[in-house]
Design a protein around this motif. Structure first.
Motif, PDB file in Angstrom:
ATOM      1  N   TYR A  56       1.087  -1.514   0.203  1.00 50.00           N
ATOM      2  CA  TYR A  56      -0.230   0.153   0.007  1.00 50.00           C
ATOM      3  C   TYR A  56       0.782   1.323   0.224  1.00 50.00           C
ATOM      4  CZ  TYR A  56      -4.744   1.146   1.190  1.00 50.00           C
ATOM      5  OH  TYR A  56      -6.253   2.070   0.256  1.00 50.00           O
ATOM      6  N   ASP A  57       0.391   2.431  -0.019  1.00 50.61           N
ATOM      7  CA  ASP A  57       0.849   3.720  -0.642  1.00 50.61           C
ATOM      8  C   ASP A  57       2.582   3.699   0.580  1.00 50.61           C
ATOM      9  OD1 ASP A  57      -1.303   4.297  -1.574  1.00 50.61           O
ATOM     10  OD2 ASP A  57      -1.844   5.830   0.333  1.00 50.61           O
ATOM     11  N   ARG A  58       2.592   3.061   2.559  1.00 51.38           N
ATOM     12  CA  ARG A  58       3.771   3.218   3.340  1.00 51.38           C
ATOM     13  C   ARG A  58       4.096   2.400   3.506  1.00 51.38           C
ATOM     14  NH1 ARG A  58       4.201   7.951   5.959  1.00 51.38           N
ATOM     15  NH2 ARG A  58       3.046   9.868   5.245  1.00 51.38           N
ATOM     16  N   ILE A  59       3.945   0.994   2.778  1.00 52.06           N
ATOM     17  CA  ILE A  59       3.537  -0.398   3.498  1.00 52.06           C
ATOM     18  C   ILE A  59       4.145  -1.241   2.059  1.00 52.06           C
ATOM     19  CG2 ILE A  59       2.795  -2.747   4.276  1.00 52.06           C
ATOM     20  CD1 ILE A  59       0.526  -0.764   5.669  1.00 52.06           C
ATOM     21  N   GLY A  60       5.494  -1.836   2.741  1.00 49.92           N
ATOM     22  CA  GLY A  60       6.169  -2.808   1.705  1.00 49.92           C
ATOM     23  C   GLY A  60       6.132  -4.155   2.300  1.00 49.92           C
ATOM     24  N   PHE A  61       6.881  -4.995   1.491  1.00 48.97           N
ATOM     25  CA  PHE A  61       6.551  -6.883   1.339  1.00 48.97           C
ATOM     26  C   PHE A  61       7.911  -6.939   0.906  1.00 48.97           C
ATOM     27  CE2 PHE A  61       5.703 -10.426   0.158  1.00 48.97           C
ATOM     28  CZ  PHE A  61       4.777 -11.495   1.342  1.00 48.97           C
ATOM     29  N   ALA A  62       8.215  -8.349   2.105  1.00 49.28           N
ATOM     30  CA  ALA A  62       9.685  -8.536   1.905  1.00 49.28           C
ATOM     31  C   ALA A  62       9.299 -10.598   2.170  1.00 49.28           C
ATOM     32  CB  ALA A  62      10.665  -8.360   2.161  1.00 49.28           C
ATOM     33  N   ALA A  63      10.041 -11.556   1.239  1.00 49.17           N
ATOM     34  CA  ALA A  63       9.888 -12.651   1.831  1.00 49.17           C
ATOM     35  C   ALA A  63      10.894 -13.968   1.416  1.00 49.17           C
ATOM     36  CB  ALA A  63       8.416 -13.075   1.717  1.00 49.17           C
ATOM     37  N   VAL A  64      11.120 -14.867   2.197  1.00 42.85           N
ATOM     38  CA  VAL A  64      11.942 -15.588   1.601  1.00 42.85           C
ATOM     39  C   VAL A  64      10.491 -17.079   1.772  1.00 42.85           C
ATOM     40  CG1 VAL A  64      14.002 -14.772   2.495  1.00 42.85           C
ATOM     41  CG2 VAL A  64      12.910 -16.196   3.845  1.00 42.85           C
ATOM     42  N   GLY A  65      11.627 -18.128   1.247  1.00 40.65           N
ATOM     43  CA  GLY A  65      10.843 -19.419   0.937  1.00 40.65           C
ATOM     44  C   GLY A  65      10.028 -19.875   0.262  1.00 40.65           C
ATOM     45  N   LYS A  66       9.538 -20.602  -0.189  1.00 38.67           N
ATOM     46  CA  LYS A  66       8.633 -20.859  -0.725  1.00 38.67           C
ATOM     47  C   LYS A  66       7.256 -19.544  -1.581  1.00 38.67           C
ATOM     48  CE  LYS A  66       7.331 -25.173  -1.780  1.00 38.67           C
ATOM     49  NZ  LYS A  66       6.665 -26.423  -1.897  1.00 38.67           N
ATOM     50  N   TYR A  67       8.048 -19.823  -2.800  1.00 43.31           N
ATOM     51  CA  TYR A  67       6.925 -18.373  -4.161  1.00 43.31           C
ATOM     52  C   TYR A  67       5.207 -18.421  -3.457  1.00 43.31           C
ATOM     53  CZ  TYR A  67       5.736 -15.172  -7.651  1.00 43.31           C
ATOM     54  OH  TYR A  67       5.466 -14.501  -8.348  1.00 43.31           O
ATOM     55  N   ASN A  68       5.286 -19.349  -4.297  1.00 41.18           N
ATOM     56  CA  ASN A  68       4.017 -19.997  -3.986  1.00 41.18           C
ATOM     57  C   ASN A  68       3.263 -19.772  -2.772  1.00 41.18           C
ATOM     58  OD1 ASN A  68       4.892 -22.131  -3.818  1.00 41.18           O
ATOM     59  ND2 ASN A  68       2.588 -22.995  -3.872  1.00 41.18           N
ATOM     60  N   GLU A  69       3.597 -19.559  -1.858  1.00 45.07           N
ATOM     61  CA  GLU A  69       3.092 -19.636  -0.247  1.00 45.07           C
ATOM     62  C   GLU A  69       3.184 -18.218  -0.402  1.00 45.07           C
ATOM     63  OE1 GLU A  69       4.072 -23.905   1.303  1.00 45.07           O
ATOM     64  OE2 GLU A  69       4.893 -22.278   2.558  1.00 45.07           O
ATOM     65  N   PHE A  70       4.281 -17.660  -0.448  1.00 47.48           N
ATOM     66  CA  PHE A  70       4.853 -16.171   0.126  1.00 47.48           C
ATOM     67  C   PHE A  70       3.814 -15.506  -0.668  1.00 47.48           C
ATOM     68  CE2 PHE A  70       8.929 -16.502  -1.586  1.00 47.48           C
ATOM     69  CZ  PHE A  70       8.793 -15.413  -2.834  1.00 47.48           C
ATOM     70  N   GLU A  71       3.591 -15.239  -1.990  1.00 56.36           N
ATOM     71  CA  GLU A  71       2.719 -14.734  -3.322  1.00 56.36           C
ATOM     72  C   GLU A  71       1.773 -14.573  -2.881  1.00 56.36           C
ATOM     73  OE1 GLU A  71       1.973 -13.066  -6.705  1.00 56.36           O
ATOM     74  OE2 GLU A  71       4.105 -12.771  -5.157  1.00 56.36           O
ATOM     75  N   ALA A  72       0.972 -16.167  -1.864  1.00 56.88           N
ATOM     76  CA  ALA A  72      -0.402 -16.232  -1.696  1.00 56.88           C
ATOM     77  C   ALA A  72      -0.733 -15.097  -0.643  1.00 56.88           C
ATOM     78  CB  ALA A  72      -0.528 -17.434  -1.031  1.00 56.88           C
ATOM     79  N   LEU A  73       0.150 -14.970   0.023  1.00 56.70           N
ATOM     80  CA  LEU A  73      -0.015 -14.357   0.903  1.00 56.70           C
ATOM     81  C   LEU A  73       0.478 -12.819   1.143  1.00 56.70           C
ATOM     82  CD1 LEU A  73       1.910 -15.735   4.136  1.00 56.70           C
ATOM     83  CD2 LEU A  73      -0.434 -15.699   3.856  1.00 56.70           C
ATOM     84  N   ARG A  74       1.360 -12.479  -0.034  1.00 56.52           N
ATOM     85  CA  ARG A  74       1.395 -11.118  -0.169  1.00 56.52           C
ATOM     86  C   ARG A  74      -0.565 -10.382  -1.405  1.00 56.52           C
ATOM     87  NH1 ARG A  74       1.788  -8.265  -5.152  1.00 56.52           N
ATOM     88  NH2 ARG A  74       2.227  -9.765  -6.840  1.00 56.52           N
ATOM     89  N   LEU A  75      -0.851 -11.525  -1.780  1.00 57.75           N
ATOM     90  CA  LEU A  75      -1.862 -10.973  -2.457  1.00 57.75           C
ATOM     91  C   LEU A  75      -3.454 -11.304  -1.364  1.00 57.75           C
ATOM     92  CD1 LEU A  75      -1.988 -13.414  -5.583  1.00 57.75           C
ATOM     93  CD2 LEU A  75      -1.004 -10.896  -5.317  1.00 57.75           C
ATOM     94  N   GLY A  76      -2.893 -11.941  -0.646  1.00 60.29           N
ATOM     95  CA  GLY A  76      -4.360 -11.651   0.531  1.00 60.29           C
ATOM     96  C   GLY A  76      -3.974 -10.070   1.197  1.00 60.29           C
ATOM     97  N   GLY A  77      -2.882  -9.925   1.436  1.00 66.76           N
ATOM     98  CA  GLY A  77      -1.987  -8.179   1.715  1.00 66.76           C
ATOM     99  C   GLY A  77      -3.000  -7.315   1.021  1.00 66.76           C
ATOM    100  N   ILE A  78      -3.009  -7.067  -0.035  1.00 64.23           N
ATOM    101  CA  ILE A  78      -2.953  -6.301  -0.994  1.00 64.23           C
ATOM    102  C   ILE A  78      -5.059  -6.143  -1.185  1.00 64.23           C
ATOM    103  CG2 ILE A  78      -3.080  -5.782  -3.592  1.00 64.23           C
ATOM    104  CD1 ILE A  78      -0.535  -6.587  -3.748  1.00 64.23           C
ATOM    105  N   ARG A  79      -5.621  -7.282  -0.652  1.00 69.90           N
ATOM    106  CA  ARG A  79      -6.697  -7.255  -1.743  1.00 69.90           C
ATOM    107  C   ARG A  79      -7.168  -6.830   0.854  1.00 69.90           C
ATOM    108  NH1 ARG A  79      -6.592 -12.290  -3.850  1.00 69.90           N
ATOM    109  NH2 ARG A  79      -5.794 -13.313  -1.519  1.00 69.90           N
ATOM    110  N   TYR A  80      -6.863  -6.623   0.836  1.00 66.24           N
ATOM    111  CA  TYR A  80      -7.130  -6.435   3.131  1.00 66.24           C
ATOM    112  C   TYR A  80      -7.137  -5.119   2.442  1.00 66.24           C
ATOM    113  CZ  TYR A  80      -6.017  -5.550   7.309  1.00 66.24           C
ATOM    114  OH  TYR A  80      -5.971  -4.731   8.933  1.00 66.24           O
ATOM    115  N   ALA A  81      -6.051  -4.144   2.555  1.00 64.09           N
ATOM    116  CA  ALA A  81      -5.350  -3.444   2.376  1.00 64.09           C
ATOM    117  C   ALA A  81      -6.356  -2.097   1.439  1.00 64.09           C
ATOM    118  CB  ALA A  81      -4.028  -2.963   1.983  1.00 64.09           C
ATOM    119  N   ASP A  82      -6.827  -3.210   0.047  1.00 65.90           N
ATOM    120  CA  ASP A  82      -7.490  -2.087  -1.053  1.00 65.90           C
ATOM    121  C   ASP A  82      -8.744  -1.953  -0.057  1.00 65.90           C
ATOM    122  OD1 ASP A  82      -6.052  -1.772  -2.626  1.00 65.90           O
ATOM    123  OD2 ASP A  82      -6.311  -2.981  -3.835  1.00 65.90           O
ATOM    124  N   ILE A  83      -9.605  -3.162   0.786  1.00 64.09           N
ATOM    125  CA  ILE A  83     -11.392  -2.705   1.061  1.00 64.09           C
ATOM    126  C   ILE A  83     -10.814  -2.122   2.230  1.00 64.09           C
ATOM    127  CG2 ILE A  83     -13.092  -4.598   2.207  1.00 64.09           C
ATOM    128  CD1 ILE A  83     -12.069  -6.778   0.199  1.00 64.09           C
TER     129      ILE A  83
END
Length: 269
Positions: A56-83
């Motif tokens: 979001y505007d002021r918020i960044g995200f960084a991750a390590v591990g399995k891509y498909n798993e942290f990508e699902a978390l990232r997209l969920g965070g974007i939806r939460y922020a937008d709503i």
């Protein structure tokens, strides 16, 4: 006792060991504060599968591990922020709220699923002043740590954090912070990864509205060349390369972020 019974304590230990081994197989990611915001640095040869993204505007995200798993978390965070930003106010979207959301999701998966997520993530929010910056580190079991100054995760995180602790100081410039991060990510006696295999981004408090910006190409090369001792020109030679356009860009540089108002979905550089 039923055949195949495993005590809850042993099951949790096995899950934790499994997740740690998966996370340790990847390359480390470093997040640290500098004078104008928060810097993210990750060795990453892929131009499409990002470890670092905007939420979001002021918020960044960084991750390590399995891509498909942290990508699902990232997209969920974007939806939460937008709503939440649309329903209430953009200022109501905070890194703390996202960290709580991720902690609940990770904790539920760890306790209820047979296989835990093999991920470790950082959610960071840049404030109006350095003391207002927030960095939260979340592990595979939903544990949350409020970090100050810097954090290293994934790979040989302890060794990277030790090297970073020796190099880090408060109030560093962007060039100094990038040099410290690359020095920490490089094994003693080893060579630093080339620019083409680095993913670098900042949350810059001096930018208007959207603070997230990727650093790529010539701008990143100039910053690295200026901060590297090996690139320092001898006394009496010409001045070091001009990095004034490293963040603001120059007419020949491509834009570092998506157009104003869009969310960086990680699909482009």
């Amino acid at each position: 006792m039923p055949f195949g019974y495993v005590s809850p304590e042993q099951e949790m230990r096995d899950k934790a060991d499994f997740a740690r081994k998966g996370i340790a197989r990847g390359r480390s990611v470093v997040v640290l504060q500098y004078e104008n915001g928060i810097l993210f640095v990750a060795p990453n040869a892929s131009r499409a599968l990002h470890k670092i993204s905007e939420i979001y505007d002021r918020i960044g995200f960084a991750a390590v591990g399995k891509y498909n798993e942290f990508e699902a978390l990232r997209l969920g965070g974007i939806r939460y922020a937008d709503i939440n930003g649309y329903t209430y106010d953009r200022s109501d979207v905070t890194a703390r709220g996202l960290a709580n959301l991720y902690a609940q999701s990770l904790g539920m998966v760890f306790t209820e699923s047979r296989k835990p997520y093999e991920v470790e993530i950082v959610v960071a929010e840049v404030g109006d002043a350095p003391e207002d910056d927030q960095i939260y580190r979340l592990t595979f079991d939903g544990s949350v740590a409020d970090e100050h100054g810097f954090v290293a995760m994934g790979g040989v995180a302890d060794a990277v954090a030790g090297r970073l602790k020796e190099r880090f100081s408060e109030g560093m410039t962007l060039t100094e912070a990038l040099d410290a991060a690359l020095g920490a990510l490089t094994e003693p006696g080893g060579e630093r990864p080339p620019v083409s295999q680095l993913e670098v981004a900042v949350l810059d408090r001096t930018r208007e509205h959207r603070k997230f910006q990727r650093l790529t190409g010539p701008r990143l090369e100039r910053l690295i060349a200026t901060g590297s001792p090996a690139e320092t020109p001898p006394e009496g030679s010409t001045s070091p390369p001009d990095v004034s356009g490293a963040l603001n860009g120059s007419p020949g540089d491509s834009a570092a972020t998506a157009p104003e108002g869009d969310i960086d979905d990680g699909s482009g550089g």
